[in-house]
Scaffold this active site. Sequence first.
Site, PDB file in Angstrom:
ATOM      1  N   ASP A  12       0.879  -1.175   0.000  1.00 18.44           N
ATOM      2  CA  ASP A  12       0.000   0.000   0.000  1.00 18.44           C
ATOM      3  C   ASP A  12       0.916   1.225   0.000  1.00 18.44           C
ATOM      4  OD1 ASP A  12      -2.424   1.577   0.344  1.00 18.44           O
ATOM      5  OD2 ASP A  12      -1.883   1.827   2.432  1.00 18.44           O
ATOM      6  N   SER A  13       0.303   2.402  -0.108  1.00 21.12           N
ATOM      7  CA  SER A  13       1.107   3.628  -0.034  1.00 21.12           C
ATOM      8  C   SER A  13       1.577   3.898   1.400  1.00 21.12           C
ATOM      9  CB  SER A  13       0.264   4.821  -0.495  1.00 21.12           C
ATOM     10  OG  SER A  13      -0.864   4.954   0.341  1.00 21.12           O
ATOM     11  N   CYS A  75      -4.383  -1.753  -1.705  1.00 26.28           N
ATOM     12  CA  CYS A  75      -4.593  -0.328  -1.902  1.00 26.28           C
ATOM     13  C   CYS A  75      -5.579  -0.198  -3.058  1.00 26.28           C
ATOM     14  CB  CYS A  75      -3.253   0.307  -2.274  1.00 26.28           C
ATOM     15  SG  CYS A  75      -3.374   2.014  -2.825  1.00 26.28           S
ATOM     16  N   ASN A  76      -6.654   0.518  -2.835  1.00 24.92           N
ATOM     17  CA  ASN A  76      -7.651   0.675  -3.900  1.00 24.92           C
ATOM     18  C   ASN A  76      -7.126   1.511  -5.055  1.00 24.92           C
ATOM     19  OD1 ASN A  76     -10.612  -0.286  -2.971  1.00 24.92           O
ATOM     20  ND2 ASN A  76      -9.367   0.258  -1.217  1.00 24.92           N
ATOM     21  N   THR A  77      -6.288   2.504  -4.721  1.00 24.60           N
ATOM     22  CA  THR A  77      -5.752   3.385  -5.759  1.00 24.60           C
ATOM     23  C   THR A  77      -4.825   2.586  -6.680  1.00 24.60           C
ATOM     24  OG1 THR A  77      -5.812   5.102  -4.065  1.00 24.60           O
ATOM     25  CG2 THR A  77      -4.671   5.633  -6.101  1.00 24.60           C
ATOM     26  N   GLU A 156      -3.266   8.763   7.861  1.00 31.67           N
ATOM     27  CA  GLU A 156      -1.826   8.430   7.871  1.00 31.67           C
ATOM     28  C   GLU A 156      -1.099   9.252   8.937  1.00 31.67           C
ATOM     29  OE1 GLU A 156      -0.648   6.067   5.661  1.00 31.67           O
ATOM     30  OE2 GLU A 156       1.475   6.233   6.160  1.00 31.67           O
ATOM     31  N   CYS A 188     -11.031   2.614   0.192  1.00 24.24           N
ATOM     32  CA  CYS A 188      -9.647   2.997   0.468  1.00 24.24           C
ATOM     33  C   CYS A 188      -9.275   2.207   1.707  1.00 24.24           C
ATOM     34  CB  CYS A 188      -9.539   4.494   0.737  1.00 24.24           C
ATOM     35  SG  CYS A 188      -7.905   4.986   1.355  1.00 24.24           S
ATOM     36  N   HIS A 190      -7.257   2.693   3.950  1.00 25.62           N
ATOM     37  CA  HIS A 190      -7.055   3.477   5.176  1.00 25.62           C
ATOM     38  C   HIS A 190      -8.364   3.611   5.981  1.00 25.62           C
ATOM     39  CE1 HIS A 190      -3.244   4.773   3.377  1.00 25.62           C
ATOM     40  NE2 HIS A 190      -2.929   5.395   4.505  1.00 25.62           N
TER      41      HIS A 190
HETATM   42  N1  DGL Z   1      -4.832   3.133   1.023  1.00 20.84           N
HETATM   43  C1  DGL Z   1      -4.929   3.627  -0.259  1.00 20.84           C
HETATM   44  C2  DGL Z   1      -6.167   3.209  -1.008  1.00 20.84           C
HETATM   45  O1  DGL Z   1      -6.730   2.186  -0.679  1.00 20.84           O
HETATM   46  C3  DGL Z   1      -4.236   4.848  -0.720  1.00 20.84           C
HETATM   47  C4  DGL Z   1      -4.389   6.155  -0.049  1.00 20.84           C
HETATM   48  C5  DGL Z   1      -3.446   7.149  -0.682  1.00 20.84           C
HETATM   49  O2  DGL Z   1      -2.229   6.888  -0.669  1.00 20.84           O
HETATM   50  O3  DGL Z   1      -3.914   8.168  -1.209  1.00 20.84           O
HETATM   51  O4  DGL Z   1      -6.597   3.837  -1.939  1.00 20.84           O
END
Ligand code: DGL
Length: 270
Positions: A12-13, A75-77, A156, A188, A190
């Site tokens: 993930d990020s 990570c969804n992104t 975060e 997301c 997070h």
């Molecule tokens: N946790 C991430 C997601 O699921 C990324 C959040 C991010 O880095 O902007 O999209």
Amino acid sequence: MILKNKPIGIFDSGIGGLTVANAIREALPHETLIYFGDTAHMPYGDKSAEAIKYYSLKIAKFLQLLECKAIIIACNTASSLGYKDVKDFLGYNLPILNVIDPVVNYITQQGQYKSIGVIGTKATIKSGVYQSKLASALPHLNVKAMATPLLAPMIEEGFFENNISKTIINTYLSSPKLKNIEAIVLACTHYPLIQNEIRQFYNGKIDILNTAQIMALNVKQQLLEKNLLSDTKVAKHQFFVSDKTTSFENSTRIFFGNKINLQQKNIWSV
Ligand code: DGL
């Protein structure tokens, strides 16, 4: 080491994927996890598709070098924008799992909703991946997708369960774009960390779909089908970050205890 006893790679990020890693650990306590948090590039949500593809591929190659038996894009992104490239490059010999398909399948199997909200990063919502997958699986479902770009950086930074997070969450969720929904997808990884606050906002009136739990069940199923479930009893997790941050260290300790093996790693020049 035989393939099924090798680790599962997760990335993930930042700390978001830890919600997925934690759910996987609970569902599969004997699996060793290798986690990469790309904290140097967090948030992914405001990056270009090219950048997200590049980061995703680099990290996936790194996890492959560590002999992971499967890679989970937690990570969804990155799942929206990087999954195809990662699968095209590495998917020929190891399973690559994204967080979106299991959620879409879950909603499809439920089959009960007429109107559903989806909140995620700008990049995820702009990609239209949820909207198009849900539209083709359930043509009559009304999908109300909205970007909530402040949430991932806020989480975060450790801002949750306080007045700041409450104000931001309530402002987003009060948007007319999310009116009359029966369920909301936390698109997301997070966001499970603010699930309590989201639940409080809706006060039990709608379903909150926690992608981390849905994903963990899917990973278990996929590993079982591929005969890749570990038969060892000891799990030795490893955590890598592209930039060591206090927030990442603290969150990892909260989920995985004090004795974590956390290293900073530069994978970009490899
Ligand atoms: N946790 C991430 C997601 O699921 C990324 C959040 C991010 O880095 O902007 O999209």
